[in-house]
Design a protein around this motif. Structure first.
Motif, PDB file in Angstrom:
ATOM      1  N   ASN A  24       0.870  -1.187   0.000  1.00 45.62           N
ATOM      2  CA  ASN A  24       0.000   0.000   0.000  1.00 45.62           C
ATOM      3  C   ASN A  24       0.903   1.232   0.000  1.00 45.62           C
ATOM      4  O   ASN A  24       2.125   1.117   0.139  1.00 45.62           O
ATOM      5  CB  ASN A  24      -0.957  -0.011   1.201  1.00 45.62           C
ATOM      6  CG  ASN A  24      -0.208  -0.067   2.516  1.00 45.62           C
ATOM      7  OD1 ASN A  24       0.537   0.853   2.850  1.00 45.62           O
ATOM      8  ND2 ASN A  24      -0.368  -1.151   3.252  1.00 45.62           N
ATOM      9  N   GLY A  31      -1.732  -6.627   5.249  1.00 45.56           N
ATOM     10  CA  GLY A  31      -2.170  -8.034   5.249  1.00 45.56           C
ATOM     11  C   GLY A  31      -1.744  -8.715   3.963  1.00 45.56           C
ATOM     12  O   GLY A  31      -0.837  -8.250   3.261  1.00 45.56           O
ATOM     13  N   VAL A  33      -0.315 -10.667   0.834  1.00 39.14           N
ATOM     14  CA  VAL A  33       1.050 -10.990   0.430  1.00 39.14           C
ATOM     15  C   VAL A  33       2.046 -10.014   1.076  1.00 39.14           C
ATOM     16  O   VAL A  33       3.180 -10.388   1.415  1.00 39.14           O
ATOM     17  CB  VAL A  33       1.160 -11.047  -1.114  1.00 39.14           C
ATOM     18  CG1 VAL A  33       1.041  -9.690  -1.762  1.00 39.14           C
ATOM     19  CG2 VAL A  33       2.437 -11.736  -1.542  1.00 39.14           C
ATOM     20  N   ASP A  34       1.627  -8.788   1.286  1.00 38.33           N
ATOM     21  CA  ASP A  34       2.467  -7.765   1.937  1.00 38.33           C
ATOM     22  C   ASP A  34       2.847  -8.231   3.351  1.00 38.33           C
ATOM     23  O   ASP A  34       4.034  -8.219   3.734  1.00 38.33           O
ATOM     24  CB  ASP A  34       1.651  -6.459   1.985  1.00 38.33           C
ATOM     25  CG  ASP A  34       2.463  -5.238   2.360  1.00 38.33           C
ATOM     26  OD1 ASP A  34       3.691  -5.339   2.461  1.00 38.33           O
ATOM     27  OD2 ASP A  34       1.843  -4.168   2.554  1.00 38.33           O
ATOM     28  N   GLY A 119      -6.542  -9.191  -4.515  1.00 36.96           N
ATOM     29  CA  GLY A 119      -7.004  -9.625  -3.191  1.00 36.96           C
ATOM     30  C   GLY A 119      -7.915  -8.562  -2.608  1.00 36.96           C
ATOM     31  O   GLY A 119      -8.959  -8.253  -3.186  1.00 36.96           O
TER      32      GLY A 119
HETATM   33  N1  AR6 Z   1       2.304 -15.651  -1.987  1.00 35.62           N
HETATM   34  C1  AR6 Z   1       1.765 -15.380  -3.202  1.00 35.62           C
HETATM   35  N2  AR6 Z   1       0.564 -14.752  -3.346  1.00 35.62           N
HETATM   36  C2  AR6 Z   1      -0.098 -14.419  -2.215  1.00 35.62           C
HETATM   37  C3  AR6 Z   1       0.405 -14.673  -0.913  1.00 35.62           C
HETATM   38  C4  AR6 Z   1       1.676 -15.328  -0.824  1.00 35.62           C
HETATM   39  N3  AR6 Z   1       2.235 -15.606   0.358  1.00 35.62           N
HETATM   40  N4  AR6 Z   1      -0.502 -14.195  -0.002  1.00 35.62           N
HETATM   41  C5  AR6 Z   1      -1.539 -13.697  -0.704  1.00 35.62           C
HETATM   42  N5  AR6 Z   1      -1.309 -13.835  -2.030  1.00 35.62           N
HETATM   43  P1  AR6 Z   1      -3.447  -8.977  -1.566  1.00 35.62           P
HETATM   44  P2  AR6 Z   1      -3.862  -6.451  -3.063  1.00 35.62           P
HETATM   45  C6  AR6 Z   1      -2.143 -13.416  -3.181  1.00 35.62           C
HETATM   46  O1  AR6 Z   1      -4.727  -8.785  -0.838  1.00 35.62           O
HETATM   47  O2  AR6 Z   1      -5.183  -6.902  -3.548  1.00 35.62           O
HETATM   48  C7  AR6 Z   1      -2.297  -5.514   1.825  1.00 35.62           C
HETATM   49  O3  AR6 Z   1      -2.866  -5.329   3.086  1.00 35.62           O
HETATM   50  C8  AR6 Z   1      -3.624 -13.250  -2.960  1.00 35.62           C
HETATM   51  O4  AR6 Z   1      -4.285 -14.513  -2.979  1.00 35.62           O
HETATM   52  O5  AR6 Z   1      -2.256  -9.420  -0.795  1.00 35.62           O
HETATM   53  O6  AR6 Z   1      -2.904  -5.830  -4.033  1.00 35.62           O
HETATM   54  C9  AR6 Z   1      -1.452  -4.327   1.371  1.00 35.62           C
HETATM   55  O7  AR6 Z   1      -0.810  -3.707   2.462  1.00 35.62           O
HETATM   56  C10 AR6 Z   1      -4.000 -12.396  -4.162  1.00 35.62           C
HETATM   57  O8  AR6 Z   1      -4.128 -13.219  -5.335  1.00 35.62           O
HETATM   58  O9  AR6 Z   1      -2.991  -7.604  -2.326  1.00 35.62           O
HETATM   59  C11 AR6 Z   1      -2.465  -3.432   0.731  1.00 35.62           C
HETATM   60  O10 AR6 Z   1      -3.121  -2.625   1.691  1.00 35.62           O
HETATM   61  C12 AR6 Z   1      -2.763 -11.514  -4.363  1.00 35.62           C
HETATM   62  O11 AR6 Z   1      -1.724 -12.114  -3.575  1.00 35.62           O
HETATM   63  C13 AR6 Z   1      -3.442  -4.380   0.113  1.00 35.62           C
HETATM   64  O12 AR6 Z   1      -3.337  -5.593   0.869  1.00 35.62           O
HETATM   65  C14 AR6 Z   1      -2.932 -10.071  -3.927  1.00 35.62           C
HETATM   66  O13 AR6 Z   1      -3.728 -10.000  -2.755  1.00 35.62           O
HETATM   67  C15 AR6 Z   1      -3.091  -4.702  -1.322  1.00 35.62           C
HETATM   68  O14 AR6 Z   1      -4.122  -5.437  -1.883  1.00 35.62           O
END
Ligand code: AR6
Length: 169
Positions: A24, A31, A33-34, A119
């Motif tokens: 972000n 939360g 992947v971050d 996500g």
């Molecule tokens: N390895 C690979 N992919 C993953 C993992 C992992 N360990 N964990 C989750 N994913 P999201 P966004 C996938 O929500 O939508 C955070 O809080 C997940 O299934 O992580 O870009 C940041 O700080 C999905 O397909 O990211 C921001 O505030 C993809 O990663 C916000 O979330 C992205 O999901 C960013 O949201």
């Protein structure tokens, strides 16, 4: 020789020059992947992130990988989906292009992307995958770019989506 592939894995486990973080604008962790990347890299990652003054949506910044196997983390900020009429596709394209540009500038040979914005940011997965593949394929045509790009999916559904776009099914 360049390679482009989709796998299903936890991106924090990959041994590549850089993994991309779907961060972000604060770059202070979160939360999804971050959160997973910050947990695996250890507290030194957030300490370096604090020096970067955040990151605007669509742009990218690079740090070391610390305890990760990956040597670097490229932090990019995907758009929050607001129906697709607020420039979301262009901003997502910019995330992939700016991350690859940073990788090339740092002479990195291998990079892995998560499915940015799909996500909690709510970007429709099909459209996001199409943008990801098109942008990376376009970028890889230019000389001197990263040799290996991995789309690191977190579900079989996403991996199949990428395989279809890459012509592997
Ligand atoms: N390895 C690979 N992919 C993953 C993992 C992992 N360990 N964990 C989750 N994913 P999201 P966004 C996938 O929500 O939508 C955070 O809080 C997940 O299934 O992580 O870009 C940041 O700080 C999905 O397909 O990211 C921001 O505030 C993809 O990663 C916000 O979330 C992205 O999901 C960013 O949201």
């Amino acid at each position: 020789m360049t390679t482009l592939e989709a796998i299903c894995a936890d991106i924090t486990t990959l041994d590549v020059d850089a993994i991309v973080n779907a961060a972000n604008t604060s770059l202070m962790g979160g939360g999804g992947v971050d959160g997973a990347i910050h947990r695996a890299a250890g507290p030194e990652l957030v300490r370096e992130c604090m020096t970067l003054n955040g990151c605007p949506t669509g742009e990218a910044k690079i740090t070391k990988g610390y305890k990760l196997k990956a040597r670097h983390v490229i932090h990019t900020v995907g758009p929050v989906w607001h129906g697709g009429v607020h420039g979301e596709p262009g901003l997502l394209r910019a995330c992939y292009a700016n991350s690859l540009k940073l990788a090339a500038e740092n002479h990195l040979q291998s990079i892995a992307f998560p499915c940015i914005s799909t996500g909690v940011y709510g970007f429709p997965a099909d459209q996001a995958a199409r943008i990801a593949v098109e942008t990376v394929q376009e970028f890889m045509k230019s000389p001197g770019t990263t040799q290996s790009v991995i789309f690191c999916c977190f579900s079989d559904e996403d991996r199949m989506r990428y395989d279809a776009l890459l012509g592997l099914t």
